[in-house]
Design an enzyme around this catalytic site. Structure first.
Site, PDB file in Angstrom:
ATOM      1  CG  HIS B 133      -1.908   0.998   1.389  1.00  0.00           C
ATOM      2  ND1 HIS B 133      -1.647   2.301   1.730  1.00  0.00           N
ATOM      3  CD2 HIS B 133      -3.241   0.909   1.211  1.00  0.00           C
ATOM      4  CE1 HIS B 133      -2.791   2.972   1.757  1.00  0.00           C
ATOM      5  NE2 HIS B 133      -3.770   2.161   1.444  1.00  0.00           N
ATOM      6  CG  ASP B 210       0.322  -2.511   6.215  1.00  0.00           C
ATOM      7  OD1 ASP B 210      -0.619  -2.594   7.043  1.00  0.00           O
ATOM      8  OD2 ASP B 210       0.235  -1.900   5.139  1.00  0.00           O
ATOM      9  CD  GLN B 213      -6.855  -4.532   3.568  1.00  0.00           C
ATOM     10  OE1 GLN B 213      -7.868  -5.195   3.813  1.00  0.00           O
ATOM     11  NE2 GLN B 213      -6.911  -3.248   3.279  1.00  0.00           N
ATOM     12  CE  LYS B 236      -7.273  -0.319   5.825  1.00  0.00           C
ATOM     13  NZ  LYS B 236      -7.941   0.346   4.722  1.00  0.00           N
ATOM     14  CB  CYS B 374      -3.788   3.442  -1.609  1.00  0.00           C
ATOM     15  SG  CYS B 374      -5.001   4.724  -1.355  1.00  0.00           S
TER      16      CYS B 374
END
Lengths: 152, 417
Positions: B133, B210, B213, B236, B374
């Site tokens: 991202h 990261d 997700q 999220k 993104c």
């Protein structure tokens, strides 16, 4: 669905798929780049202007059906016209796509011949910038803008 | 007399019941059932989260870490309780290893600015992947421009998988930090972070993951992973916007200088010198997003009450169904076919621009993301400027997939494909 049909009219789909005047102009006297950072639409408008008249116009780029069709139909409708006239067309097109008052919007598009097919875009505010991008880029080219046009 | 409800046994996953927990799913858009397939951008909120935020403002709100009065103590307990909840979620060793931030973007910027500026110098390398991202690209570029570090990018293959051999080869003597996504937001690829971390550890290189997700879909154990930093955004994970967390090993966080200066991050201030607060408050200048943290804690309670095993079972089945149904549509091309997929399916359809598809789907109240997500380098890797992305959450069901497929058939009709 009926609003969708208004948006994606035959003429728009046709020009979106097979854009006219999709070519650079080697002898262009005016040229500008436009970019919609939200969706990545890109357009470059080329103008050959003699005196105050647009003698040739072309564009290149990539984007959604609305932006491509708008660029294509724009090139067809401005060829041979005077610069001042084209600027008035820009104002009318903009009003036709954004005016809050429906009568004003319809009235503005009425004199723009084929461009009336973009009347349906007004119902899709998020897509207005797609249809406007080629026109904003055109005005930038007329103004000899140094900075690429952004829709944001 | 009100009916006495029996004590609920551990219930099997019931998506209809889950949907009732999300007030927004009851609303219609232009008379049609809302089909929300954009949870990878931001998930909808269960009532328990909305109520938790409302409750703190109505009953327990004051600034934290300040007042000697009862109300401030209650707010502080709620806020610090939320931190403990995040610790449990990630199975961090200590609560002080959890720093509240606005979201994953801020967390990565914090690491780049604090750790990066302090421990990286000209010629040092940060290694990322081609499917990050922008939030895990741009902060490193900013550091590169400021400190002349080198940014290395590990390639991905046509299936959208990380090329682990190439990744391993890119780890060199000047590699000082490895920052990779856990699940790629534009493709849905689950990265073998265990393997990535093993490769890094063999060379003593710290790793940032990261997890934006990942945390909505799978249990994460930062101790088992042995990563050095792990970041995620609350919104999220069915929590509020404006709150997220940075996990960092205490040893590293202690060595790092503060990032922002202000109140709450200090122990004492004179005009001559300032003594900084201890972890984690050293990194939390200013009044934090108190209600956001409390809402995030409620979201964590919620997902844990369902259980990640049940979440994964439901979503895996639904994703497989969606891939199967989408594959039946003529001229539809799924972008990326990773072995392990989580949460998202990106696709292109017959040369129709994703924004046109998005507009047509919106007519049927279907919310998908159309654009570059993104992740422009990922798009460019697959030769597209944009895709349509459908992303799935615990409240999605087969009806959502069926409506999406019907909507894509409308695209066929409108564009005469």
């Amino acid at each position: 669905m009926s609003e969708l049909r208004d948006l994606y009219q035959e003429l728009i789909l046709d020009h979106g798929k097979q854009p006219r005047n999709f070519r650079p102009i080697a002898t262009a006297s005016h040229q500008a780049d436009g970019h919609n950072p939200l969706c990545g639409d890109k357009v470059t408008v080329f103008l050959a202007i003699e005196g105050d008249r647009i003698t040739d116009v072309g564009f290149q780029g990539s984007g959604c059906a609305i932006s491509m069709a708008s660029a294509s139909l724009m090139t067809e409708s401005i060829k041979g016209k005077a610069e001042a006239e084209v600027r008035t067309m820009f104002e009318r097109f903009h009003t036709g796509l954004t005016a809050k008052d429906e009568a004003a919007a319809v009235g503005a598009l009425m004199d723009l011949d084929k461009l009336v097919v973009f009347g349906g875009v007004r119902e899709f505010p998020i897509r207005v910038k797609c249809a406007m991008l080629p026109w904003r880029t055109l005005v930038a080219a007329l103004d000899h803008a140094q900075q690429p046009v952004k829709t944001e | 007399m009100t009916a006495i409800r029996p004590i609920a046994p551990a219930q099997p996953f019931d998506v209809a019941r889950i949907r009732q927990d999300f007030p927004i799913l009851a609303r219609e858009v232009r008379g049609k059932r809302l089909v929300f397939l954009d949870s990878a951008a931001s998930a909808q909120k269960p009532r328990i989260v909305i109520d938790a935020e409302r409750h703190i403002y109505e009953a327990e709100y004051a600034n934290v870490h300040r007042g000697v009065y009862w109300l401030s103590q209650r707010a502080t307990e709620a806020f610090e309780g939320a931190r403990e909840k995040v610790r449990q979620l990630l199975n961090a060793r200590e609560t002080r290893e959890i720093v509240f931030v606005r979201g994953a973007t801020e967390a990565i910027n914090l690491v780049a600015q604090s750790y990066g500026r302090c421990f990286l110098s000209a010629g040092d390398e940060v290694l990322i992947t081609h499917m990050e991202h922008h939030a895990n690209i741009v902060p490193w570029q900013m550091l590169r421009d400021e400190r002349a570090i080198v940014l290395r990018v590990a390639p991905i293959d046509d299936a959208g998988e990380l090329d682990l051999d190439a990744f391993a080869r890119l780890i060199g003597p000047r590699t000082r930090l490895i920052a990779v996504t856990h699940v790629a937001n534009a493709l849905g690829t689950v990265i073998p972070v265990g393997e990535v971390i093993r490769l890094a550890k063999a060379r003593g290189i710290p790793v940032l993951i990261d997890g934006c997700q990942a945390v909505p879909h799978q249990a994460v154990d930062v101790q088992a992973l042995d990563c050095d930093f792990y970041v995620f955004s609350g919104h999220k994970l069915y929590g509020p916007t404006g709150i997220g967390a940075l996990y960092g090993k205490a040893r590293l966080l202690q060595a790092m200088p503060p990032w922002q200066g202000g109140g709450d991050m200090i122990r004492s201030v004179t005009f001559e010198r300032t003594e900084y607060n201890e972890l984690p408050w050293k990194f939390e200048a200013g009044t934090p997003h108190i209600a956001g943290a409390v809402g995030l804690a409620a979201a964590i309670d919620y997902i844990q009450s369902i259980g990640y095993d049940a979440v994964a079972a439901h979503e895996t089945e639904l994703l497989a169904y969606a891939v199967r149904e989408l594959s039946k549509i003529n001229s539809l091309r799924i972008i990326g076919e990773p072995r392990h997929r989580s949460g998202v399916i990106s696709f292109a359809l017959g040369g129709v621009h994703p924004h046109d598809i998005g507009t047509i789907l919106d007519d049927d109240a279907i919310c998908v993301r159309a654009g570059h997500h993104c992740a422009q380098p990922t798009m460019e890797r697959f030769g597209v400027s944009a895709t349509v992305r459908a992303s799935f959450a615990i409240y999605n069901d087969r009806d959502d997939v069926d409506v999406l497929v019907a909507g894509l058939r409308t695209v066929h009709k409108v564009f005469q494909l």
